[in-house]
Write a protein that holds these residues in place. Structure first.
Motif, PDB file in Angstrom:
ATOM      1  N   LEU A 274       0.841  -1.189   0.000  1.00  0.00           N
ATOM      2  CA  LEU A 274       0.000   0.000   0.000  1.00  0.00           C
ATOM      3  C   LEU A 274       0.882   1.246   0.000  1.00  0.00           C
ATOM      4  O   LEU A 274       1.711   1.421   0.885  1.00  0.00           O
ATOM      5  CB  LEU A 274      -0.842  -0.044   1.284  1.00  0.00           C
ATOM      6  N   GLY A 275       0.715   2.077  -1.009  1.00  0.00           N
ATOM      7  CA  GLY A 275       1.405   3.364  -1.014  1.00  0.00           C
ATOM      8  C   GLY A 275       0.626   4.342  -0.153  1.00  0.00           C
ATOM      9  O   GLY A 275      -0.603   4.277  -0.086  1.00  0.00           O
ATOM     10  N   SER A 276       1.324   5.243   0.518  1.00  0.00           N
ATOM     11  CA  SER A 276       0.656   6.161   1.432  1.00  0.00           C
ATOM     12  C   SER A 276       1.356   7.511   1.413  1.00  0.00           C
ATOM     13  O   SER A 276       2.567   7.578   1.528  1.00  0.00           O
ATOM     14  CB  SER A 276       0.683   5.563   2.844  1.00  0.00           C
ATOM     15  N   ARG A 277       0.567   8.581   1.243  1.00  0.00           N
ATOM     16  CA  ARG A 277       1.216   9.901   1.126  1.00  0.00           C
ATOM     17  C   ARG A 277       0.590  10.895   2.103  1.00  0.00           C
ATOM     18  O   ARG A 277       0.669  10.732   3.300  1.00  0.00           O
ATOM     19  CB  ARG A 277       1.116  10.368  -0.336  1.00  0.00           C
ATOM     20  N   CYS A 278      -0.095  11.916   1.571  1.00  0.00           N
ATOM     21  CA  CYS A 278      -0.607  13.003   2.428  1.00  0.00           C
ATOM     22  C   CYS A 278      -1.810  12.532   3.237  1.00  0.00           C
ATOM     23  O   CYS A 278      -2.527  11.625   2.832  1.00  0.00           O
ATOM     24  CB  CYS A 278      -1.031  14.181   1.570  1.00  0.00           C
ATOM     25  N   GLY A 279      -2.031  13.204   4.356  1.00  0.00           N
ATOM     26  CA  GLY A 279      -3.126  12.777   5.223  1.00  0.00           C
ATOM     27  C   GLY A 279      -3.964  13.929   5.748  1.00  0.00           C
ATOM     28  O   GLY A 279      -3.803  15.075   5.342  1.00  0.00           O
ATOM     29  N   PRO A 280      -4.862  13.587   6.685  1.00  0.00           N
ATOM     30  CA  PRO A 280      -5.852  14.557   7.189  1.00  0.00           C
ATOM     31  C   PRO A 280      -5.259  15.580   8.169  1.00  0.00           C
ATOM     32  O   PRO A 280      -4.803  15.214   9.247  1.00  0.00           O
ATOM     33  CB  PRO A 280      -6.871  13.656   7.904  1.00  0.00           C
ATOM     34  N   PHE A 281      -5.303  16.873   7.783  1.00  0.00           N
ATOM     35  CA  PHE A 281      -4.800  17.939   8.662  1.00  0.00           C
ATOM     36  C   PHE A 281      -5.597  18.064   9.968  1.00  0.00           C
ATOM     37  O   PHE A 281      -5.001  18.261  11.025  1.00  0.00           O
ATOM     38  CB  PHE A 281      -4.791  19.274   7.901  1.00  0.00           C
ATOM     39  N   PRO A 282      -6.947  17.998   9.922  1.00  0.00           N
ATOM     40  CA  PRO A 282      -7.685  18.207  11.186  1.00  0.00           C
ATOM     41  C   PRO A 282      -7.272  17.222  12.277  1.00  0.00           C
ATOM     42  O   PRO A 282      -7.107  17.611  13.439  1.00  0.00           O
ATOM     43  CB  PRO A 282      -9.153  18.006  10.775  1.00  0.00           C
ATOM     44  N   GLU A 283      -7.076  15.939  11.926  1.00  0.00           N
ATOM     45  CA  GLU A 283      -6.649  14.952  12.922  1.00  0.00           C
ATOM     46  C   GLU A 283      -5.315  15.352  13.536  1.00  0.00           C
ATOM     47  O   GLU A 283      -5.096  15.261  14.739  1.00  0.00           O
ATOM     48  CB  GLU A 283      -6.503  13.553  12.292  1.00  0.00           C
ATOM     49  N   ALA A 284      -4.389  15.786  12.678  1.00  0.00           N
ATOM     50  CA  ALA A 284      -3.053  16.153  13.162  1.00  0.00           C
ATOM     51  C   ALA A 284      -3.121  17.367  14.079  1.00  0.00           C
ATOM     52  O   ALA A 284      -2.496  17.400  15.139  1.00  0.00           O
ATOM     53  CB  ALA A 284      -2.139  16.425  11.969  1.00  0.00           C
ATOM     54  N   ILE A 285      -3.903  18.367  13.681  1.00  0.00           N
ATOM     55  CA  ILE A 285      -4.017  19.591  14.503  1.00  0.00           C
ATOM     56  C   ILE A 285      -4.637  19.245  15.866  1.00  0.00           C
ATOM     57  O   ILE A 285      -4.140  19.679  16.905  1.00  0.00           O
ATOM     58  CB  ILE A 285      -4.849  20.663  13.762  1.00  0.00           C
ATOM     59  N   ASN A 286      -5.692  18.423  15.851  1.00  0.00           N
ATOM     60  CA  ASN A 286      -6.332  18.026  17.112  1.00  0.00           C
ATOM     61  C   ASN A 286      -5.389  17.267  18.023  1.00  0.00           C
ATOM     62  O   ASN A 286      -5.334  17.506  19.224  1.00  0.00           O
ATOM     63  CB  ASN A 286      -7.560  17.132  16.839  1.00  0.00           C
ATOM     64  N   ALA A 287      -4.635  16.341  17.442  1.00  0.00           N
ATOM     65  CA  ALA A 287      -3.720  15.526  18.245  1.00  0.00           C
ATOM     66  C   ALA A 287      -2.646  16.408  18.890  1.00  0.00           C
ATOM     67  O   ALA A 287      -2.256  16.189  20.042  1.00  0.00           O
ATOM     68  CB  ALA A 287      -3.074  14.454  17.379  1.00  0.00           C
ATOM     69  N   LEU A 288      -2.186  17.422  18.159  1.00  0.00           N
ATOM     70  CA  LEU A 288      -1.171  18.326  18.715  1.00  0.00           C
ATOM     71  C   LEU A 288      -1.778  19.204  19.805  1.00  0.00           C
ATOM     72  O   LEU A 288      -1.158  19.427  20.849  1.00  0.00           O
ATOM     73  CB  LEU A 288      -0.560  19.187  17.601  1.00  0.00           C
ATOM     74  N   ALA A 289      -2.999  19.678  19.558  1.00  0.00           N
ATOM     75  CA  ALA A 289      -3.667  20.536  20.553  1.00  0.00           C
ATOM     76  C   ALA A 289      -3.899  19.754  21.854  1.00  0.00           C
ATOM     77  O   ALA A 289      -3.770  20.302  22.941  1.00  0.00           O
ATOM     78  CB  ALA A 289      -4.990  21.047  19.992  1.00  0.00           C
ATOM     79  N   ARG A 290      -4.220  18.462  21.722  1.00  0.00           N
ATOM     80  CA  ARG A 290      -4.474  17.626  22.909  1.00  0.00           C
ATOM     81  C   ARG A 290      -3.192  17.041  23.487  1.00  0.00           C
ATOM     82  O   ARG A 290      -3.216  16.275  24.440  1.00  0.00           O
ATOM     83  CB  ARG A 290      -5.429  16.481  22.542  1.00  0.00           C
ATOM     84  N   ARG A 291      -2.076  17.354  22.856  1.00  0.00           N
ATOM     85  CA  ARG A 291      -0.744  16.868  23.275  1.00  0.00           C
ATOM     86  C   ARG A 291      -0.675  15.341  23.297  1.00  0.00           C
ATOM     87  O   ARG A 291      -0.031  14.736  24.144  1.00  0.00           O
ATOM     88  CB  ARG A 291      -0.354  17.454  24.634  1.00  0.00           C
ATOM     89  N   GLN A 292      -1.357  14.732  22.330  1.00  0.00           N
ATOM     90  CA  GLN A 292      -1.314  13.265  22.196  1.00  0.00           C
ATOM     91  C   GLN A 292      -0.015  12.830  21.543  1.00  0.00           C
ATOM     92  O   GLN A 292       0.412  11.692  21.711  1.00  0.00           O
ATOM     93  CB  GLN A 292      -2.465  12.819  21.290  1.00  0.00           C
ATOM     94  N   ILE A 293       0.534  13.708  20.729  1.00  0.00           N
ATOM     95  CA  ILE A 293       1.765  13.399  19.999  1.00  0.00           C
ATOM     96  C   ILE A 293       2.805  14.433  20.402  1.00  0.00           C
ATOM     97  O   ILE A 293       2.517  15.638  20.397  1.00  0.00           O
ATOM     98  CB  ILE A 293       1.531  13.501  18.465  1.00  0.00           C
ATOM     99  N   ASP A 294       3.998  13.957  20.767  1.00  0.00           N
ATOM    100  CA  ASP A 294       5.071  14.874  21.163  1.00  0.00           C
ATOM    101  C   ASP A 294       5.972  15.145  19.962  1.00  0.00           C
ATOM    102  O   ASP A 294       6.637  14.241  19.462  1.00  0.00           O
ATOM    103  CB  ASP A 294       5.884  14.245  22.302  1.00  0.00           C
ATOM    104  N   VAL A 295       5.942  16.380  19.511  1.00  0.00           N
ATOM    105  CA  VAL A 295       6.836  16.736  18.397  1.00  0.00           C
ATOM    106  C   VAL A 295       7.951  17.674  18.865  1.00  0.00           C
ATOM    107  O   VAL A 295       9.022  17.707  18.277  1.00  0.00           O
ATOM    108  CB  VAL A 295       6.060  17.385  17.223  1.00  0.00           C
ATOM    109  N   GLU A 296       7.686  18.399  19.951  1.00  0.00           N
ATOM    110  CA  GLU A 296       8.684  19.392  20.391  1.00  0.00           C
ATOM    111  C   GLU A 296      10.032  18.747  20.698  1.00  0.00           C
ATOM    112  O   GLU A 296      11.068  19.311  20.378  1.00  0.00           O
ATOM    113  CB  GLU A 296       8.196  20.163  21.618  1.00  0.00           C
ATOM    114  N   SER A 297      10.011  17.561  21.332  1.00  0.00           N
ATOM    115  CA  SER A 297      11.316  16.984  21.665  1.00  0.00           C
ATOM    116  C   SER A 297      12.013  16.367  20.450  1.00  0.00           C
ATOM    117  O   SER A 297      13.132  15.881  20.556  1.00  0.00           O
ATOM    118  CB  SER A 297      11.234  16.013  22.844  1.00  0.00           C
ATOM    119  N   MET A 298      11.346  16.410  19.286  1.00  0.00           N
ATOM    120  CA  MET A 298      12.048  15.991  18.051  1.00  0.00           C
ATOM    121  C   MET A 298      12.875  17.141  17.464  1.00  0.00           C
ATOM    122  O   MET A 298      13.700  16.923  16.590  1.00  0.00           O
ATOM    123  CB  MET A 298      11.027  15.546  16.994  1.00  0.00           C
ATOM    124  N   ILE A 299      12.638  18.369  17.921  1.00  0.00           N
ATOM    125  CA  ILE A 299      13.337  19.529  17.336  1.00  0.00           C
ATOM    126  C   ILE A 299      14.763  19.589  17.877  1.00  0.00           C
ATOM    127  O   ILE A 299      14.977  19.737  19.073  1.00  0.00           O
ATOM    128  CB  ILE A 299      12.598  20.851  17.661  1.00  0.00           C
TER     129      ILE A 299
END
Ligand code: ZN
Ligand code: ZN
Length: 329
Positions: A274-299
């Motif tokens: 299965l090829g997979s590319r772009c995805g749903p922005f609203p899910e990503a924005i919600n997950a970040l707002a709820r702090r379900q996914i940690d991206v800051e410590s990847m910087i």
């Protein structure tokens, strides 16, 4: 950025690629076309696709950069001064793909900073109004830079519904692998990340995600789902040996060079590719707002746009994870 008294822009700072990457301090003002807005870019992230572009991917010449956050400075009143992120596929709205709700696959699309259109490693970027998503205050600029790749990570669970009992592996612990792994973890499935980079494998362990170093892996062909994020033929080989007969192998990386792949195990084991590319922005924005996914410590670092060439070198260095470019600095 050069701003005239009339409030129009004359020239911008931009990182420009045409066989080589260089900083252009007098790049032409990206004037927005019909239905487009102009965004003053605040922060942008460098990803594997950008590095591939500098190796010839898509034969792209122009300003790269597609993971970004900024403020709308020109456009319809309802968007003005809004803090936004933008989807990267710019579509026609009338071809067969667009008509069938598959606008990301528009036959006439251009892609911000990747295909036929300048991107965000510049003070200003023009994007279609329809691509915009306004950010809630709960999402910081640093988090917002990850909306685009995180949406791509969410696309995996959109394409393949995950159940708790499923055995899932992510091959590759790079930037995208870390996002995919964190998204998969939210499903409660039995998850393991295979990688070679101690730094990023440690990142996973700290998040309670099981890891195994590729050199110590004994593939048993028992995973229901394997997501290949390594961007290497070796990663594909490992993924093909991990997946069970009739299991699913998701391909998440794009690269400039094509490589010989051994497809026999895919046929013999009747694996669904299965090829997979772009995805749903609203899910990503919600997950970040709820702090379900940690991206800051990847910087790992934030560099000014003027250090863009150096920033690209750092992004290719396994001692760093995510490198951000700061505009107007
Ligand atoms: Zn990217
Ligand atoms: Zn179209």
């Amino acid at each position: 950025m050069v701003v005239l008294l009339t409030g129009t822009f004359l020239a911008v700072n931009a990182l420009y690629f045409n066989e080589e990457l260089r900083l252009d301090r007098r790049y032409a003002d990206p004037s927005p076309g019909p239905g487009e807005v102009l965004i003053a870019v605040k922060l942008a992230g460098i990803c594997a696709t950008d590095l591939e572009i500098t190796r010839g991917y898509m034969g792209f010449a122009g300003v790269p950069g597609h993971e970004f956050v900024g403020t709308v400075v020109k456009g319809p009143r309802r968007w003005r001064a809004k803090r936004v992120v933008a989807e990267i596929s710019c579509v026609c709205g009338s071809c067969d793909m667009c008509q069938h709700g598959l606008a990301n696959h528009c036959r006439r699309r251009t892609v911000i900073g990747i295909d036929g259109r300048d991107g965000a490693f510049a003070d200003l970027v023009a994007v279609p109004e329809r691509n915009l998503h306004e950010l809630p205050d709960a999402v910081s600029d640093e988090q917002a830079v990850f909306v685009e790749p995180l949406a791509a990570a969410y696309q995996v669970i959109k394409q393949c519904p995950i159940e708790k009992r499923m055995q899932v592996a992510v091959v590759g612990s790079g930037r995208l692998g870390l996002l995919v792994a964190q998204v998969l973890r939210t499903t409660g499935c039995k998850l393991e990340v295979v990688g070679r980079n101690e730094l990023t494998l440690n990142f996973c362990e700290k998040k309670g995600i099981q890891t195994v170093h590729a050199s110590e892996l004994v593939p048993r062909g028992n995973r229901d789902l394997v997501v290949a994020c390594s961007g290497s033929p070796e990663g594909f080989d490992i993924a093909a040996r991990l997946v069970r007969p009739r299991g699913t192998l998701v391909l998440k990386s794009t690269y400039a060079r094509s490589a010989p792949l051994n497809l026999a195990p895919i046929v013999i084991n009747e694996v669904t590719l299965l090829g997979s590319r772009c995805g749903p922005f609203p899910e990503a924005i919600n997950a970040l707002a709820r702090r379900q996914i940690d991206v800051e410590s990847m910087i790992s670092r934030q560099l000014p746009l003027s250090k863009g060439v150096e920033a690209f070198e750092m992004a290719a260095d396994p001692r760093y994870i995510k490198i951000l470019l700061k505009m107007g600095a």
